[in-house]
Every structure is written in structure tokens, then in C-alpha cells.
Design an enzyme around this catalytic site. Structure first.
Site, PDB file in Angstrom:
ATOM      1  N   SER A  25      43.763  20.922  35.063  1.00 17.90           N
ATOM      2  CA  SER A  25      43.045  20.382  36.237  1.00 17.90           C
ATOM      3  C   SER A  25      44.232  20.030  37.269  1.00 17.90           C
ATOM      4  O   SER A  25      44.861  20.872  37.702  1.00 17.90           O
ATOM      5  CB  SER A  25      42.478  18.901  35.839  1.00 17.90           C
ATOM      6  OG  SER A  25      41.316  18.727  36.857  1.00 17.90           O
TER       7      SER A  25
ATOM      8  N   ASP B  87      33.420  26.756  36.499  1.00 19.62           N
ATOM      9  CA  ASP B  87      34.149  25.527  36.328  1.00 19.62           C
ATOM     10  C   ASP B  87      33.616  24.135  36.752  1.00 19.62           C
ATOM     11  O   ASP B  87      32.776  24.242  37.802  1.00 19.62           O
ATOM     12  CB  ASP B  87      35.623  25.614  37.293  1.00 19.62           C
ATOM     13  CG  ASP B  87      36.337  24.217  36.835  1.00 19.62           C
ATOM     14  OD1 ASP B  87      37.262  24.322  36.085  1.00 19.62           O
ATOM     15  OD2 ASP B  87      35.976  23.468  37.419  1.00 19.62           O
TER      16      ASP B  87
ATOM     17  N   HIS C 283      35.587  22.680  32.097  1.00 13.20           N
ATOM     18  CA  HIS C 283      36.552  22.365  32.794  1.00 13.20           C
ATOM     19  C   HIS C 283      37.901  22.446  31.729  1.00 13.20           C
ATOM     20  O   HIS C 283      38.095  23.569  31.240  1.00 13.20           O
ATOM     21  CB  HIS C 283      36.558  21.163  33.462  1.00 13.20           C
ATOM     22  CG  HIS C 283      37.199  20.696  34.634  1.00 13.20           C
ATOM     23  ND1 HIS C 283      37.641  21.518  35.444  1.00 13.20           N
ATOM     24  CD2 HIS C 283      38.271  19.545  34.470  1.00 13.20           C
ATOM     25  CE1 HIS C 283      38.735  21.104  36.213  1.00 13.20           C
ATOM     26  NE2 HIS C 283      39.172  19.908  35.917  1.00 13.20           N
TER      27      HIS C 283
END
Ligand SMILES: *[C@@H]1O[C@H](CO)[C@@H](O)[C@H](O)[C@H]1NC(C)=O
Ligand SMILES: *[C@@H]1O[C@H](CO)[C@@H](O)[C@H](O)[C@H]1NC(C)=O
Ligand SMILES: *[C@@H]1O[C@H](CO)[C@@H](O)[C@H](O)[C@H]1NC(C)=O
Ligand SMILES: *[C@@H]1O[C@H](CO)[C@@H](O)[C@H](O)[C@H]1NC(C)=O
Ligand SMILES: *[C@@H]1O[C@H](CO)[C@@H](O)[C@H](O)[C@H]1NC(C)=O
Length: 421
Positions: free
Chosen positions: A201, A297, A364
Site C-alpha cells: 500500500s 484493487d 489489497h
């Protein structure tokens, strides 16, 4: 346990992801927790599947170096020593957790572990940071470091500000990066025989931003590579045509002054905010890099493609909660996002020694979790878990692993256990 491990995902989706991952394995997990609870503490650490708690180390001399968290406290990291054949191999992982792009936002972070080490504690290592061979077949015995994220700007800023009360706010991500890596060099990183810089991330973005700098710290004959998980943020439009990722990044770029980490070629020609997007700056990365991202995502779909504000009727709520509930028009919009991602990755496709793992599951971060990194129910591409694909690429020199799954729903049966939005 779920909250502890989910910390390495962005604020917005951390809780949801944690729960979804746990629910997939709930019966086994409960049995395991009960078993662990019944054991004396000394044997707990040795039990299969038990958490590996790694203590927090605060950076020495942080204030002299100006390498501090948003609130001025010293940054921290967790180091677990390698063993056996991994004694001189190193993984340095950068924690994620979205960004703060305004003074108010960053002030609020000071009261959390994403802005101050006062709130940081020991954490559990799992997935790519696990020291268990069954969970982490290639990197398990390496030295492993998790650098905590407390600057709100992907370890990239170098500035100062004032919060509402006139107290100082420190935007020192770049100095944190430099000072922590310097300290690690003195703890054995300097004599590494091989190294990997990773992150997911906002930490996956940071791993890309610092990739060549990390590489440059080692002799040329030392293999050094980078892995970015769920860090390929796109300058995509939302349902109302707004570019939300751009407005977030624009705030970060200005407030935190991230210019020093951006390629000079890019900022000479373009707006620095544009240069903060991986699609732009990866053109200038020369170190072999592996990009793991979902074509759908879940953070970007939920916050950039179809954020609540762009969907007043909440017609996307059920689709965002479960991709199987999307209408065909919604699926079309999601395909549009994937298409943009795949096009932006053409640069990476052309780089011979790069790796790609672009699945079509709704997820994610995948590298920090036991279940998604390498387990019997992990998603697979080319019949490889993410851990196996990364290992093949890492070992394989010039033969980059490049897997891009077909459009959802595709034919990939390994997605079903991964729905986590
Ligand atoms: C800053 O002001 C807020 C109220 O606006 C208060 O809650 C907070 O404790 C203050 N922080 C400091 C460091 O004085
Ligand atoms: C900060 O990000 C939010 C989205 O989270 C956006 O709406 C806002 O415009 C941004 N503000 C600045 C100053 O960049
Ligand atoms: C950076 O990328 C641009 C665009 O591909 C290229 O023209 C330039 O030579 C690159 N610069 C460096 C230092 O790699
Ligand atoms: C998805 O659709 C099914 C059937 O219409 C419904 O029962 C379920 O609640 C929906 N899920 C979500 C998360 O909205
Ligand atoms: C996929 O890999 C597993 C082990 O990693 C192996 O047992 C299985 O036969 C493979 N399946 C296919 C279709 O190749």
C-alpha cells in the site's frame, strides 16, 4: 490477532480486510487460538501457526538527525535476525497506512501509531516476514525488518508545519528512511549478500520511490531487488469524473515536500504530483522490481473509483461489499480501471528482469498475511502462490515472472477465498 496483523494495510480498509481474512479460516483459527491459550507461554512461540511477536526498536539519535514521526517522537522498526543460510540475507519492509494530506489530517495522526511512536508496540510477523518455512518458503530464514510508518507521506517528505495549536508537525519521511537504513547498515545490512526492499500500500509506493536509492547502498555484485504490493496507485477518475487520488497526492506532495525523491527528469517537465504516481516514475527505476497488485484493487475501487461521495444514491455499496453483486455497468467501470492499470504496467512488461503478478481478485495487500502470501487457499496465478512467484523471480535473474490474469470473473477458482472488500 486480526487487528495486529492488519496494521500494515491502509487505514480505510484495515479492519475490513482483517475480518475477511479471518472469516475465511475461522474454524481453524478458533481451534488454534484455544490450543495456544491452553499452553504455557514458553511453548507458545514454538507452536505451529502461533504468532511471532517482534519487539519495537526506536531509532537512536532521531532528534539530532531530524528523523522523527509527525509528533516529533523517534521512529521505530522491528528486527528479527536471520539464521542458517539466510544469515546474510535481508528483507527491509516498509509499513503502509494511507497518507495524511492536510494539517488537520496529520494532526489527528499524531494521536495514533501512524504518527507517533508513543503508540507503537511489538507486532506479529507473518507472511513475507514469517520465520516459518511452511509459511514463507524462500525468505523465512533471512534477516527481516519492518519499518514503522509514522510520517504520513510514504517515507518521502522533508518539511515542517504547524498544527492547529501552533505546535510543530514534522514531515520527515525521507530522513526516517535514510536514518533507519543507516542504523540497519551498522547492524549487519552493510554486509548483506542479497537484499529485498518491500512494502504494501503506501509502503508499496515507498518501496518503489526508494528502490534505486536502496540499491545504490550496496556493491554492484550484491543482488538487490524491490517488491511493491498493492502500491500501484493510479490517477483514475471516480464516478463523477473527479481525480481523488490526484487530490490526495497533491496535498501530500505540497504539504510534505516530496520533491527530493522524485526523478529529476520528471519534475523538470511535469507537475510533481504527476511524478508521484508509479505509472510515471517507474520509468526511471533501474533496479529489478516486482509489482503485485490486483486489477480490481479493493482500496482503489472503494476510495478512488467509487468513493461514497461520488455515489450519492449508494448504488455501489453492495457491489463494493461483494463483487458478485455488481451490475454489468458497474463491472464495466471496474474493467475500465483494470485496463488503465494494465496499460500503465506496459513499462514494467518491457523491463526484462521485472516481475508482475496482477490478479483479478478483489483485494489489497497480500504479502503481509499468512493466508494470502502462501497457504493452501492462497490465490494462484500460473499455479503459483505470490510467495512462489516472488521467489522464482528473485532467484531467476533475467527471467522475470510476468503474470497478468484475465478480466474478472475470469476462470481463476483461487479467487473465491480472497474476497475481502
Ligand atoms: C490541540 O488542541 C486540541 C483541541 O483543538 C486538543 O484536543 C489537543 O490536546 C491539543 N494538543 C496539544 C498538543 O496541545
Ligand atoms: C486531501 O484528500 C482528500 C481526500 O481524502 C481530498 O478531498 C482533499 O481535496 C485533499 N486536500 C488537499 C489539500 O490536498
Ligand atoms: C527517466 O525516464 C525518461 C522517460 O523514459 C527517460 O527519458 C530518462 O532518460 C530517464 N532518466 C534516467 C536518469 O533514467
Ligand atoms: C448480495 O446480493 C445478495 C442477493 O441479492 C444479498 O443477499 C446480499 O446481502 C448482497 N450482499 C451485499 C454485501 O450487499
Ligand atoms: C499446482 O501446484 C501444486 C503444488 O504447488 C501441484 O501439486 C499441482 O499438481 C499443480 N497443479 C497443476 C494443474 O499444475
Amino acid at each position: 490477532m486480526a487487528m495486529g496483523t492488519a496494521r500494515r494495510t491502509p487505514l480505510v480498509s484495515r479492519r475490513r480486510q482483517g475480518f475477511a481474512v479471518v472469516s475465511a479460516a475461522a474454524p481453524r483459527l478458533i481451534v488454534m487460538l484455544l490450543a495456544v491459550a491452553a499452553m504455557p507461554s514458553s511453548s507458545v512461540a514454538a507452536a505451529a501457526g502461533s504468532p511471532e511477536v517482534v519487539e519495537l526498536t526506536l531509532l537512536a539519535n532521531a532528534r539530532e538527525k531530524g528523523a522523527v514521526c509527525l509528533d516529533g517522537s523517534p521512529p521505530g522498526y522491528h528486527l528479527q535476525r536471520g539464521f542458517g543460510s539466510g544469515e546474510h540475507s535481508w528483507i527491509v519492509n516498509l509499513e503502509g497506512g494511507a497518507w495524511c494530506n492536510t494539517t488537520e489530517d496529520c494532526s489527528d495522526r499524531k494521536m495514533t501509531d501512524l504518527g507517533s511512536s508513543k503508540f507503537m508496540k511489538a507486532i506479529e510477523f507473518e507472511g513475507i516476514l514469517s520465520n516459518k518455512r511452511s509459511q514463507n518458503p524462500y525468505f523465512y530464514n533471512w534477516n527481516k525488518v519492518d519499518i514503522r510508518y509514522c510520517d504520513g507521506g510514504s517515507f518521502a517528505g522533508d518539511a515542517e508545519g504547524k498544527d492547529r495549536n501552533g505546535t510543530k508537525l514534522f514531515f520527515r519521511g525521507l530522513r526516517i528512511w535514510e536514518a533507519v537504513v543507516d542504523e540497519l547498515m551498522g547492524k549487519g545490512l552493510a554486509t548483506a549478500k542479497q537484499a529485498l526492499l518491500s512494502g504494501c500500500s503506501a509502503g508499496g509506493l515507498a518501496a518503489l520511490l526508494h528502490c534505486d536509492d536502496f540499491r545504490a547502498r550496496f556493491a554492484l555484485e550484491v543482488p538487490v531487488k524491490c517488491l511493491s504490493d498493492a502500491g500501484f496507485f493510479l490517477d483514475a477518475k471516480d464516478l463523477s469524473g473527479e481525480r481523488l487520488m490526484r487530490s490526495i497526492f497533491s496535498g501530500v506532495v505540497q504539504l510534505q515536500n516530496v520533491r527530493k525523491v522524485l526523478p529529476k527528469d520528471c519534475i523538470a517537465e511535469k507537475d510533481p504530483t504527476e511524478c508521484f504516481f508509479p505509472a510515471e516514475f517507474i520509468k526511471n527505476i533501474s533496479t529489478p522490481t516486482f509489482i503485485r497488485n490486483s486489477g480490481y484493487d479493493s482500496y482503489q475501487v472503494g476510495n478512488i473509483v467509487a468513493p461514497g461521495g461520488s455515489d450519492p444514491g449508494q448504488s455501489w455499496a453492495s457491489c463494493k461489499a461483494d463483487i458478485r453483486n455488481c451490475t454489468s455497468a458497474q463491472i464495466e467501470a471496474l474493467h475500465g480501471f483494470r485496463k488503465e492499470l494494465v496499460e500503465a504496467l506496459e513499462v514494467a512488461q518491457r523491463k526484462r528482469d521485472w516481475g508482475l503478478f496482477i490478479d483479478s481478485c478483489f483485494n489489497h495487500c497480500q504479502t503481509p498475511f499468512r493466508i494470502s502470501w502462501h497457504s493452501p487457499i492462497s490465490l494462484r496465478l500460473g499455479n503459483k502462490t505470490i510467495a512462489e512467484a516472488v521467489a522464482d523471480w528473485y532467484i531467476g535473474g533475467g527471467h522475470g515472472v510476468k503474470e497478468i490474469d484475465c478480466e474478472y470473473p475470469c476462470i481463476n477458482p483461487t479467487c473465491s477465498s480472497q474476497l475481502d472488500l
